[in-house]
Write a protein that holds these residues in place. Structure first.
Motif, short mmCIF file in Angstrom:
data_model
loop_
_atom_site.label_atom_id
_atom_site.label_comp_id
_atom_site.label_asym_id
_atom_site.label_seq_id
_atom_site.Cartn_x
_atom_site.Cartn_y
_atom_site.Cartn_z
N ALA A 189 0.83 -1.21 0.00
CA ALA A 189 0.00 0.00 0.00
C ALA A 189 0.86 1.26 0.00
CB ALA A 189 -0.95 0.00 1.20
N HIS B 181 -0.44 4.12 -5.28
CA HIS B 181 -1.31 3.89 -4.12
C HIS B 181 -2.77 3.77 -4.56
CE1 HIS B 181 -2.72 4.13 0.01
NE2 HIS B 181 -3.51 5.12 -0.32
N ILE B 182 -3.17 4.65 -5.49
CA ILE B 182 -4.56 4.61 -5.97
C ILE B 182 -4.84 3.26 -6.63
CG2 ILE B 182 -6.16 5.62 -7.65
CD1 ILE B 182 -4.79 8.37 -7.05
N TRP C 59 -3.26 0.51 -6.17
CA TRP C 59 -3.13 -0.56 -5.18
C TRP C 59 -4.41 -0.72 -4.36
CZ3 TRP C 59 0.50 -4.11 -5.31
CH2 TRP C 59 0.59 -5.00 -4.24
N MET C 60 -5.07 0.38 -4.06
CA MET C 60 -6.31 0.30 -3.29
C MET C 60 -7.39 -0.41 -4.10
SD MET C 60 -5.69 1.67 -0.36
CE MET C 60 -6.91 2.59 0.53
N ILE C 61 -7.34 -0.23 -5.41
CA ILE C 61 -8.32 -0.92 -6.26
C ILE C 61 -8.00 -2.42 -6.29
CG2 ILE C 61 -9.17 -1.09 -8.64
CD1 ILE C 61 -8.65 2.05 -8.71
N ALA D 298 -6.61 -3.95 -3.83
CA ALA D 298 -7.03 -4.42 -2.51
C ALA D 298 -8.53 -4.74 -2.50
CB ALA D 298 -6.73 -3.37 -1.44
N THR D 299 -9.31 -3.88 -3.15
CA THR D 299 -10.75 -4.14 -3.22
C THR D 299 -11.03 -5.45 -3.94
OG1 THR D 299 -11.37 -1.84 -3.08
CG2 THR D 299 -12.90 -3.25 -4.22
N PHE E 279 -10.17 -8.26 -1.60
CA PHE E 279 -11.20 -8.37 -0.55
C PHE E 279 -12.47 -9.01 -1.10
CE2 PHE E 279 -9.49 -4.58 2.18
CZ PHE E 279 -8.36 -5.34 2.47
#
Lengths: 71, 513
Positions: free
Chosen positions: A21, A43-44, A46-48, A50-51, A54
């Motif tokens: 992250a 980072h942007i 990576w968050m996607i 991560a979603t 998840f």
């Protein structure tokens, strides 16, 4: 895949999601893309990612480890 | 284009100030009305008042949890830090909230939800007290939680005070803004329960997500795009764009993200939400959407703070950067609307805090220790009286302004974080004992409290001077050491003690175990 391999897989996936992250490999980098730092774009993205991880976990792992309410 | 009202003399500025105040107060009143409507739909029993009858669907649960994070810490402290130190705060908060908190949402939140479904718990202290057959443990967890809640509620009042100073260019004094939000908080929490709070949280969460992006678009079109802002940063603050700095060290980024993520799970208002989901599907959907939602809020909010530094916006002493920036680049009514939205969201968050805090106070402290036979009616009045006293106390304390918003917020998060590991040990290790829990929670709190309140003492160790009781050691937050100590004590003491006959490990067993 046997259950313990699967558990290790999820553990590994979460560890990678946490560790990546912050783009440590871009430390000190100040390259800009579209007026924003490259590390922010990482980072942007990576968050996607991560979603997505998840979402996969809720389908294939969630109930396996803590159970459901009526199981 | 700078706002003419800020540049011109008294008359216009006074008119603009009253427009701004009108927007802020008007918005807060509308939020209050929504709470009232929700209150009319609310039942009168405790389960409904505190938990909305465990019936919150995905959108409402997601946003009510999200909105609880919509606090002065996000809207004002975050942009202030980005303005002063650079945009890396986006990474700290993104990692903390979008990823670590989401994982804890499953490990702590879902497990608590399963246990709550079986045994009908309303609060964390109640759940622990019942499992370990210990009123003392219940009281300890409630007391510790209320103690750290105090600075966090105070933070909202400080944030509101500083926001109105920035928005009105000092025409509204700091205490005025802090008092305004205090009055609305008290009015609001007295009138609505969890259902009221949950609904306004949802509306305000959506509203803030919308206006913060409009604010970004407005500021960017006024200055000519992100490249212009970046060029300003390269000229004014050349170190801001490079990842990392002497402030944002790896130790700082990791400590802060970890401490806040664990701390957030133990916040009464967040933890109580772990009991309220209507179904597991709701929890799953919220978990999946979390990183994206976090991204949508934090990136624009903290970029605005960063750009303000590049644009050379100067922030008056004791004001927040966000209102000042908006005041310069957007019309007065829009700036006021954003600040009103932020304040309303903070009010709603504070109400969640006060509401959960009052349930800890009445159920976990007053009832077990003072008056076990208290009537429901009397308890409801005690809860409301407690809220008024607590909010008044935090308001008075906020007038002393003991630190920056970030400092006050981080201190509170660190205190809550101390609870997380003993709770996790209890949730997952059936051999945990009451004495282990008391030692783990007591020991970690003592370590952390001593570092917050005892002045720093320099000591000499083999020719090297070490500052004892400092908040960080070698750049690492002492809260991390407290967390490790808490886990070690909980496990170690449980290991060497035997559970009493009134300890019921099976209460925490869920179907997959």
């Amino acid at each position: 895949m046997n259950p313990s391999m699967r558990a290790v897989g999820w553990l590994l996936a979460f560890a990678i999601v946490v560790a990546g992250a912050v783009p440590w490999f871009l430390w000190g980098n100040s390259q800009l893309i579209g007026g924003l730092p490259l590390w922010l774009w990482w980072h942007i993205g990576w968050m996607i990612v991560a979603t997505a991880v998840f979402a996969a976990f809720t389908r294939h792992g969630w109930d396996r480890y803590l159970g459901g309410i009526d199981a | 284009m700078p706002n003419p009202a800020l540049l011109s003399g008294g008359g216009l500025s006074t008119a603009a100030t009253s427009v701004e105040l009108l927007v802020v107060v008007g918005y807060l009143l509308v939020a209050l009305l929504v709470g009232l409507l929700a209150y009319r739909l609310t039942g009168t029993d405790a389960e409904d008042y505190y938990l909305a009858s465990r019936s919150l669907g995905t959108l409402v649960l997601l946003f009510t949890t999200f909105a609880t994070l919509l606090s002065a810490f996000t809207f004002f402290a975050g942009p202030n830090l980005a303005y002063a130190q650079g945009p890396e705060w986006i990474l700290v908060m993104g990692t903390m909230d979008g990823i670590l908190f989401a994982i804890l949402w499953y490990l702590i939140g879902y497990k608590q939800w399963l246990i709550g479904q079986q045994h009908g718990y309303v609060t964390l202290p109640e759940m622990l007290g019942d499992r370990f057959g210990s009123t003392r443990l219940r009281g300890l967890v409630a007391g510790v939680s209320l103690f750290w809640l105090f600075p966090y509620v105070m933070l909202q009042q400080m944030g509101a005070g500083e926001a109105l100073v920035g928005l009105t260019d000092g025409a509204v004094p700091y205490w005025g803004g802090a008092a305004l939000i205090t009055v609305f908080m008290i009015l609001y929490v007295g009138l609505a329960g969890m259902r009221g709070v949950a609904w306004t949280d949802t509306i305000q969460g959506l509203f803030m997500l919308g206006v913060i992006w409009i604010a970004v678009a407005w500021v960017l079109s006024a200055i000519g795009g992100p490249a212009v802002a970046a060029a300003g940063l390269e000229a004014n603050n050349p170190t801001f764009l490079a990842l990392g700095s002497s402030f944002y060290t790896p130790q700082y980024i990791i400590s802060t993200a970890v401490v806040i993520a664990f701390g957030v799970t133990m916040f009464p208002q967040i933890n109580q939400r772990f009991f309220v989901a209507e179904s597991a599907a709701v929890l799953k959907r919220s978990f999946t959407l979390w990183p994206v939602l976090v991204l949508l809020l934090f990136v624009p909010a903290f970029l605005l703070g960063t750009w303000a530094a590049g644009l050379g916006v100067s922030v008056p002493e004791g004001a927040n950067v966000l209102p000042v920036l908006l005041g310069e680049y957007t019309p007065a009514w829009f700036a006021a609307l954003v600040i009103a939205g932020a304040m309303a969201a903070m009010m709603s968050s504070s109400d969640s805090m006060l509401l959960s805090g009052s349930s800890y106070f009445t159920r976990d402290l007053y009832r077990p220790f003072v008056e076990p036979a208290v009537t429901a009616d009397r308890e409801a009045w005690l809860a409301r009286g407690g809220v008024v006293a607590f909010a008044t106390g935090t308001f008075l304390a906020s007038l002393t302004r003991p630190g920056t918003l970030i400092q006050v917020g981080s201190t509170a998060f660190g205190g809550f974080a101390q609870l997380a590991l003993p709770v996790m040990v209890a949730l997952y290790w059936p051999k945990t004992t009451r004495l282990g829990m008391l030692a783990g929670i007591g020991g970690s709190q003592l370590l952390y409290l001593s570092h917050v309140f005892v002045p720093t003492v320099p000591i000499d160790v083999g020719g090297v001077t070490i500052a004892l009781f400092a908040r960080t050691y070698g750049g690492w937050d002492v809260a991390l050491a407290g967390m490790a100590l808490g886990a070690a004590l909980t496990i170690g003491v449980s290991w060497v003690t035997t559970a009493g006959i009134d300890e019921a490990a099976e209460r925490f067993v869920v179907s997959a175990d």
